[in-house]
Enzyme design. Structure first.
Site, mmCIF file in Angstrom:
data_model
loop_
_atom_site.group_PDB
_atom_site.id
_atom_site.type_symbol
_atom_site.label_atom_id
_atom_site.label_comp_id
_atom_site.label_asym_id
_atom_site.label_seq_id
_atom_site.Cartn_x
_atom_site.Cartn_y
_atom_site.Cartn_z
ATOM 1 C CD GLU A 70 1.710 -8.630 -0.651
ATOM 2 O OE1 GLU A 70 0.652 -9.279 -0.759
ATOM 3 O OE2 GLU A 70 2.688 -8.770 -1.392
ATOM 4 C CD GLN A 89 -0.739 -7.088 -4.263
ATOM 5 O OE1 GLN A 89 -0.715 -6.895 -5.465
ATOM 6 N NE2 GLN A 89 -0.183 -8.145 -3.692
ATOM 7 C CD GLU A 129 -0.529 -10.987 -9.012
ATOM 8 O OE1 GLU A 129 -0.186 -11.737 -8.078
ATOM 9 O OE2 GLU A 129 -0.764 -9.765 -8.846
#
Length: 150
Positions: free
Chosen positions: A43, A60, A134
């Site tokens: 990532e 991200q 998230e």
């Protein structure tokens, strides 16, 4: 209480090429990169801006490192694109428990380690109108005084 959008997760096949697109097109630079073995991804975090609470907003970019990772399976089904949205909170434990109490499926029993030392959990997309969500508590700011909160 959720206080901000922490990041938008973008699933990609080629992390370097995708990061280059965001740099060349929008001027966003990679602030941090890592491999998260538990999630099965490489990532890169691209900082968009800072916020009043000392944290920041990010993109991200996630690229799978193995075929059995959730992101690899998602890419095989959907192709590249927005994978999830993450909301920031001061207390991922309390907020995920409060959300669980409302009947929303929280995917981890206990929050796990996320990018840059954060603590995270995910909410089931079928309970969130099709959006993988998230919840993130950023790691404490480093002693160097980095205002990003990560």
């Amino acid at each position: 209480m959720l206080t901000r959008i922490d990041h938008i997760g973008i699933a990609c096949f080629d992390l370097e090429a995708t990061a280059e697109f965001y740099r060349d097109t929008y001027g966003f630079e990679v602030f941090h990169s890592e491999v998260n073995e538990e999630q099965g991804v490489r990532e890169a975090m691209l900082r968009i801006n800072g916020t009043d609470d000392g944290a920041a907003s990010w993109l991200q970019l996630v690229q799978p490192i193995r075929e059995d990772s959730p992101v690899a399976k998602w890419l095989a089904k959907n192709g590249e694109g927005v994978h999830h949205i993450a909301f920031g909170t001061a207390d991922v434990d309390a907020d995920s428990e409060a959300i669980r109490d409302k009947g929303i499926r929280v995917l981890y029993e206990q929050p796990r380690r996320g990018s840059m030392g954060s603590r995270i959990t995910f909410l089931h997309p079928k309970d969130c109108h099709g959006v993988l969500t998230e919840i993130v508590t950023a790691a404490p700011a480093p002693a160097s005084g980095d205002p990003s909160g990560h």
